[in-house]
Design a protein around this motif. Structure first.
Motif, mmCIF file in Angstrom:
data_model
loop_
_atom_site.group_PDB
_atom_site.id
_atom_site.type_symbol
_atom_site.label_atom_id
_atom_site.label_comp_id
_atom_site.label_asym_id
_atom_site.label_seq_id
_atom_site.Cartn_x
_atom_site.Cartn_y
_atom_site.Cartn_z
ATOM 1 N N HIS A 89 -36.595 -27.941 -2.142
ATOM 2 C CA HIS A 89 -37.998 -27.700 -0.817
ATOM 3 C C HIS A 89 -36.624 -27.056 0.620
ATOM 4 N N ARG A 90 -36.132 -28.242 0.470
ATOM 5 C CA ARG A 90 -35.021 -27.254 2.024
ATOM 6 C C ARG A 90 -33.335 -27.319 1.675
ATOM 7 N N VAL A 91 -32.898 -26.550 2.321
ATOM 8 C CA VAL A 91 -31.748 -26.297 1.612
ATOM 9 C C VAL A 91 -30.565 -26.167 3.425
ATOM 10 N N ALA A 92 -29.506 -26.606 2.969
ATOM 11 C CA ALA A 92 -28.317 -26.797 3.773
ATOM 12 C C ALA A 92 -27.329 -25.462 3.496
ATOM 13 N N VAL A 93 -26.723 -25.163 4.431
ATOM 14 C CA VAL A 93 -25.713 -24.496 4.156
ATOM 15 C C VAL A 93 -24.521 -24.975 4.719
ATOM 16 N N MET A 94 -23.442 -25.029 3.777
ATOM 17 C CA MET A 94 -21.798 -25.747 4.221
ATOM 18 C C MET A 94 -21.116 -24.938 4.204
ATOM 19 N N GLU A 95 -19.674 -24.384 5.401
ATOM 20 C CA GLU A 95 -19.097 -23.514 5.452
ATOM 21 C C GLU A 95 -18.121 -24.474 6.470
ATOM 22 N N ASP A 96 -16.660 -24.951 5.868
ATOM 23 C CA ASP A 96 -15.745 -25.266 6.075
ATOM 24 C C ASP A 96 -15.761 -26.727 7.213
ATOM 25 N N GLY A 97 -16.521 -27.545 6.059
ATOM 26 C CA GLY A 97 -17.476 -28.539 6.293
ATOM 27 C C GLY A 97 -18.193 -29.246 7.592
ATOM 28 N N ARG A 98 -19.033 -28.186 7.898
ATOM 29 C CA ARG A 98 -19.817 -28.043 8.516
ATOM 30 C C ARG A 98 -21.111 -27.316 7.921
ATOM 31 N N ILE A 99 -22.644 -27.902 8.906
ATOM 32 C CA ILE A 99 -23.891 -27.666 8.017
ATOM 33 C C ILE A 99 -24.190 -26.305 9.387
ATOM 34 N N VAL A 100 -23.788 -25.039 8.507
ATOM 35 C CA VAL A 100 -24.063 -24.239 9.948
ATOM 36 C C VAL A 100 -25.207 -23.903 9.407
ATOM 37 N N GLU A 101 -26.239 -23.836 8.906
ATOM 38 C CA GLU A 101 -27.632 -23.381 8.513
ATOM 39 C C GLU A 101 -28.366 -24.702 7.630
ATOM 40 N N GLN A 102 -29.622 -25.426 8.287
ATOM 41 C CA GLN A 102 -30.606 -25.087 6.934
ATOM 42 C C GLN A 102 -32.186 -24.745 7.302
ATOM 43 N N GLY A 103 -33.099 -25.935 6.692
ATOM 44 C CA GLY A 103 -34.101 -25.256 6.966
ATOM 45 C C GLY A 103 -35.382 -25.277 5.742
ATOM 46 N N PRO A 104 -36.530 -24.608 5.417
ATOM 47 C CA PRO A 104 -37.043 -24.611 3.880
ATOM 48 C C PRO A 104 -36.406 -23.905 3.485
ATOM 49 N N VAL A 105 -36.549 -23.689 2.484
ATOM 50 C CA VAL A 105 -36.120 -22.705 1.233
ATOM 51 C C VAL A 105 -36.552 -20.931 1.600
ATOM 52 N N LEU A 106 -37.820 -21.093 1.413
ATOM 53 C CA LEU A 106 -38.694 -19.561 2.177
ATOM 54 C C LEU A 106 -38.293 -19.251 3.244
ATOM 55 N N GLU A 107 -37.968 -20.572 4.156
ATOM 56 C CA GLU A 107 -37.739 -19.804 5.594
ATOM 57 C C GLU A 107 -36.434 -18.720 5.833
ATOM 58 N N VAL A 108 -35.478 -20.144 4.862
ATOM 59 C CA VAL A 108 -34.033 -19.412 4.828
ATOM 60 C C VAL A 108 -33.581 -17.828 4.554
#
Ligand SMILES: Nc1ncnc2c1ncn2[C@@H]1O[C@H](COP(=O)(O)OP(=O)(O)OP(=O)(O)O)[C@@H](O)[C@H]1O
Ligand SMILES: [Mg+2]
Length: 346
Positions: free
Chosen positions: A209-228
């Motif tokens: 339903h939702r996704v968070a993108v992780m890079e270098d230990g941080r969440i750099v972006e997140q939101g509903p999948v289609l939105e992202v």
């Protein structure tokens, strides 16, 4: 249901300090399938392992169902953990135990009587589709079947939450799909909250339903999948989205298409949820006096609609082409004319 506040995890190694997770805040709702994607070393496993205190945060709080896990110890922590099942890339089964005995293991630890255990194990075997394999040993099972055992074992104590650490990364695409379907199935049947980590965008688009993108230990972006998918903001997110929405080597192939097509009009269609490609193409051919040739494309179905690109070649008289393109834009599809044969292009 799950709230992470300012989570940090620092490992001291011989080579120095590793800041594996760095200032992560996260909210996951009850009943949600939440995906975390990132490249190797981003800190995904470290983060998910802090949801059940397999790893203790150096800083920050983990709150599950109003329970501050970070403050619990001993028996209280074990009790809280029973509410959180976990599955792994390499299954982590007990090789000298049968399927039934593997699934039964957490029930033994929780102190259930034999009869109750057997009853529960039979239910679980049915739930994950392993009927008839209860007396097999893990070595006698396929990868997909082993992960089904992993899932059954994780669900034994009727948890509210299931954590999945690259649960399909060791499986082939078809088996991956069957395990993902099983996860959706138990999410719906049991109202289970699922947190999964992966490096494959396909896994995210298929079930999250939702996704968070992780890079270098941080969440750099997140939101509903289609939105992202529609509006990825960070460079890394764009790379992941491309994995499932754009054909490889797009720029080169477009150039090739344009060069080789001086008598036709080439358009790029971008689908942004809702509409799917097949009805649209059928409608174009039926309603307009144009011929349509699909050149290439990649359309992905998310839980909330289709997303992707499609390159088509049009032939017909200019007025009719214009009307056809007008019609497409009215269907929630973005149109970009790449090569218009009817107007000279430089
Ligand atoms: N126990 C540990 N001791 C020291 N460093 C660790 C430990 N566990 C993880 N790390 C380091 O923390 C960082 C994040 O690792 P982590 O395993 O969480 O990444 P990941 O996103 O799960 O990667 P992968 O996709 O390869 O599984 C890496 O730099 C890793 O080397
Ligand atoms: Mg990992």
């Amino acid at each position: 249901m799950i709230t992470l506040q300012n989570i940090n995890k620092i490992f001291q190694t011989k080579d120095g300090v590793v800041n594996a997770v760095n200032g992560v805040d996260l909210n996951i709702e009850k009943g949600e399938i939440f995906g975390i994607i990132g490249y190797s070393g981003a800190g995904k496993s470290t983060l998910i392992r802090m949801l059940n205190m397999l790893e203790r945060p150096t800083e920050g709080s983990v709150n599950i169902n109003g329970n501050q896990l970070t403050k619990l110890n001993g028996r209280k922590l074990r009790e809280a953990r029973q509410n959180i099942g976990m599955i792994f890339q390499h299954f982590n089964l007990l090789w000298s135990r049968t399927v039934r005995e593997n699934i039964s293991f957490p029930l033994e630890i929780s102190g259930f009587e034999k009869e109750e255990r057997e009853q529960r194990v039979s239910e679980l075997i049915q739930l994950v589709g392993l009927e008839g394999r209860g007396d097999s040993y893990p070595a006698q099972l396929s990868g997909g079947q082993k992960q089904r055992v992993g899932i059954a074992r994780a669900l034994a104590n009727k948890p509210d939450i299931l954590l999945c650490d690259e649960a399909t990364s060791a499986l082939d695409p078809k088996t991956t799909d069957s395990i993902l379907s099983l996860l959706v199935d138990i999410n719906q049947k049991l109202g289970l909250t699922i947190v999964l980590i992966t490096h494959e965008m396909h896994v995210i688009r298929k079930i999250c339903h939702r996704v968070a993108v992780m890079e270098d230990g941080r969440i750099v972006e997140q939101g509903p999948v289609l939105e992202v998918f529609k509006t990825p903001k960070q460079r890394i997110t764009k790379e992941f989205v491309k994995q499932v929405t754009e054909p490889e080597e797009t720029d080169e192939t477009i150039q090739h298409l344009v060069n080789g097509s001086d008598t036709n009009t080439v358009v790029k269609l971008t689908f942004v949820g809702g509409s799917t490609e097949r009805p649209l193409i059928t409608e174009l051919i039926r309603s307009f006096n144009v011929s349509v040739n699909i050149l290439q494309g990649k359309i992905s179905q998310t839980r909330d609609g289709a997303y992707g690109t499609l390159f088509i070649q049009f032939e017909g008289d200019p007025g009719e082409l214009e009307r056809a393109i007008q019609f497409i834009t009215e269907q929630d599809v973005e149109v970009e004319v790449i090569n218009n044969a009817n107007k000279s292009i430089s």
